[in-house]
Design an enzyme around this catalytic site. Structure first.
Site, short mmCIF file in Angstrom:
data_model
loop_
_atom_site.label_atom_id
_atom_site.label_comp_id
_atom_site.label_asym_id
_atom_site.label_seq_id
_atom_site.Cartn_x
_atom_site.Cartn_y
_atom_site.Cartn_z
N PHE A 29 -29.87 -78.16 -80.03
CA PHE A 29 -30.38 -78.53 -78.70
C PHE A 29 -30.56 -80.03 -78.57
O PHE A 29 -29.85 -80.70 -77.80
CB PHE A 29 -31.68 -77.75 -78.44
CG PHE A 29 -32.54 -78.29 -77.35
CD1 PHE A 29 -32.00 -78.59 -76.10
CD2 PHE A 29 -33.90 -78.47 -77.56
CE1 PHE A 29 -32.80 -79.09 -75.09
CE2 PHE A 29 -34.71 -78.96 -76.55
CZ PHE A 29 -34.17 -79.28 -75.32
N ASN A 51 -23.78 -76.69 -89.64
CA ASN A 51 -23.19 -75.52 -90.28
C ASN A 51 -23.30 -74.27 -89.42
O ASN A 51 -23.00 -73.17 -89.87
CB ASN A 51 -23.83 -75.27 -91.65
CG ASN A 51 -25.29 -74.83 -91.55
OD1 ASN A 51 -25.93 -75.00 -90.50
ND2 ASN A 51 -25.83 -74.29 -92.63
N THR A 54 -28.01 -71.99 -86.81
CA THR A 54 -28.78 -71.60 -85.62
C THR A 54 -28.16 -72.16 -84.34
O THR A 54 -28.83 -72.24 -83.31
CB THR A 54 -30.23 -72.09 -85.74
OG1 THR A 54 -30.25 -73.51 -85.87
CG2 THR A 54 -30.93 -71.45 -86.94
N ASN A 118 -30.30 -85.22 -99.15
CA ASN A 118 -28.88 -85.54 -99.01
C ASN A 118 -28.63 -86.50 -97.84
O ASN A 118 -27.77 -87.40 -97.94
CB ASN A 118 -28.07 -84.26 -98.82
CG ASN A 118 -27.95 -83.48 -100.12
OD1 ASN A 118 -27.88 -84.05 -101.21
ND2 ASN A 118 -27.91 -82.15 -100.02
N ALA A 133 -36.11 -86.71 -87.79
CA ALA A 133 -36.72 -86.00 -86.67
C ALA A 133 -37.74 -85.02 -87.23
O ALA A 133 -37.41 -83.92 -87.66
CB ALA A 133 -35.65 -85.24 -85.87
N TYR A 164 -41.90 -74.00 -91.86
CA TYR A 164 -41.45 -75.10 -91.02
C TYR A 164 -42.39 -76.30 -91.13
O TYR A 164 -41.95 -77.44 -91.33
CB TYR A 164 -41.36 -74.64 -89.57
CG TYR A 164 -40.79 -75.67 -88.62
CD1 TYR A 164 -39.51 -76.18 -88.80
CD2 TYR A 164 -41.53 -76.13 -87.52
CE1 TYR A 164 -38.98 -77.13 -87.93
CE2 TYR A 164 -41.01 -77.06 -86.64
CZ TYR A 164 -39.75 -77.56 -86.85
OH TYR A 164 -39.23 -78.49 -85.98
N LYS A 168 -41.23 -79.94 -92.92
CA LYS A 168 -41.23 -81.23 -92.24
C LYS A 168 -42.20 -82.22 -92.89
O LYS A 168 -41.92 -83.42 -92.97
CB LYS A 168 -41.58 -81.03 -90.76
CG LYS A 168 -40.48 -80.38 -89.94
CD LYS A 168 -39.21 -81.22 -89.90
CE LYS A 168 -38.18 -80.65 -88.94
NZ LYS A 168 -36.95 -81.48 -88.87
N ARG A 205 -39.19 -69.79 -78.08
CA ARG A 205 -40.14 -70.76 -77.59
C ARG A 205 -40.51 -70.45 -76.13
O ARG A 205 -39.78 -69.77 -75.42
CB ARG A 205 -39.57 -72.17 -77.73
CG ARG A 205 -39.62 -72.66 -79.17
CD ARG A 205 -39.02 -74.02 -79.37
NE ARG A 205 -37.58 -73.99 -79.50
CZ ARG A 205 -36.86 -74.97 -80.03
NH1 ARG A 205 -37.45 -76.05 -80.49
NH2 ARG A 205 -35.54 -74.86 -80.13
#
Length: 336
Positions: A29, A51, A54, A118, A133, A164, A168, A205
């Site tokens: 997105f 890849n 999602t 990576n 991000a 998650y 992060k 969401r």
């Protein structure tokens, strides 16, 4: 906000113009909108890495005819093979919606750890500016309101959202380590609730869920009593904030979001009204560790970059609803 620094040729820390950018998660997105914005500069080339875990290539199919755009189908948990010079690495690769990271807990942790290493290693080898991000989720269910970058957060490390949140938080630590240990020119942006066209209708969401339900005439499912708050930022504004940080030498972290706060129940009513839907509101169980309040303090972004959201959430929601309606109509036409 003045974005001319990027438009006229953003510069890396060592003074060279940024001409080639790598965007991991570039078919997602926010990533796909970043690719679009980068390509507005006729001198910039973009390598989009994804890849399709999602996402699909649908979000960037319009870019494929541009010779300056390259799509690299690759899993960032493996070393990222990008030959030639690279001036900017924007690392967005990760499942981001609750539906995705709850379904893909190990993959989410791998994207935040191996994937970040990576991407950082690519930036180190290429002497490139690196922008992570990150997310407002690093603040967890915050005890500070609004949230400033100096706040350490209130995160449950073993809760359902931890895969998650902690991925992060680890990614931020890895980014900081590469800056201090290897001298990589890094930055961290913490993205708050962003919405807009290209969100997946089924990603779980609030905004896409409410829009999908309203357009289908289904009950809008509000979790809990709907008093929990969110701060919604339109994707165009978020992208401009990311690029403003990228064009600087600031290390961050920098909050990017809209300080205008709304309750989830208010959001459901607004989406229903803008969709001209008569669908009812239905209250359902609230997820475990769902944040009670979420609002960014964007003082740093304003003082350092002159950045603040410029799109009224109501206008952004109308644009997003129109996009979803077009997608549903196109799908229905193909099925006939």
């Amino acid at each position: 906000m003045n974005t001319s620094r990027w438009r006229n040729g953003p510069h890396s820390n060592w003074g060279g113009p940024i001409r080639r950018a790598v965007v991991t998660g570039g078919c997602g997105f926010v990533g796909s909108h970043l690719c679009d914005d980068l390509l507005l500069d006729s001198d910039v080339e973009v390598v989009c890495v994804d890849n399709f875990l999602t996402s699909t290539g649908d979000n960037v199919v319009h870019c494929l005819s541009d010779d300056r755009f390259e799509l690299l189908v690759h899993d960032v948990t493996e070393p990222i093979p990008v030959p030639g010079e690279v001036d900017l690495v924007l690392h967005l690769a990760s499942p981001a919606s609750p539906q995705d990271y709850l379904r893909l807990p190990v993959e989410t942790l791998q994207a935040g750890s191996l994937g970040t290493f990576n991407a950082l290693e690519l930036a180190r080898q290429k002497l490139a500016r690196f922008v992570l991000a990150s997310t407002s989720e690093v603040y967890g269910d915050p005890l500070q309101h609004p949230q400033q970058e100096s706040y350490w957060g209130n995160v449950n490390p073993v809760g359902p959202r931890s895969v998650y949140d902690e991925a992060k938080r680890f990614a931020e630590a890895a980014t900081t380590a590469y800056r201090t240990r290897h001298g990589v020119d890094t930055a961290i942006v913490r993205i708050f609730n962003t919405f807009g066209p290209r969100m997946r209708a089924e990603d779980g969401r609030a905004v896409p869920t409410f829009i999908r339900q309203a357009l289908a005439g289904e009950p809008l499912t509000v979790t809990g009593d709907g008093s929990q708050t969110r701060s919604l930022c339109y994707v165009d504004d978020t992208v401009q904030g990311i690029l403003a940080v990228a064009a600087s030498s600031h290390p961050g972290p920098v909050n990017l979001g809209n300080p205008a706060e709304t309750t989830v129940l208010e959001l459901a009513h607004l989406v229903r009204d803008l969709s001209r839907s008569a669908a009812p509101i239905e209250f359902v169980a609230r997820p475990v560790d769902d944040p009670g309040r979420r609002r960014p303090d964007i003082t740093l972004a304003w003082e350092q970059f002159g950045w603040k959201p410029e799109t009224d959430p109501r206008k952004g929601l109308s644009t997003t609803i129109d996009w979803f309606a077009t997608q549903l109509n196109d799908t229905a036409a193909r099925e006939r």
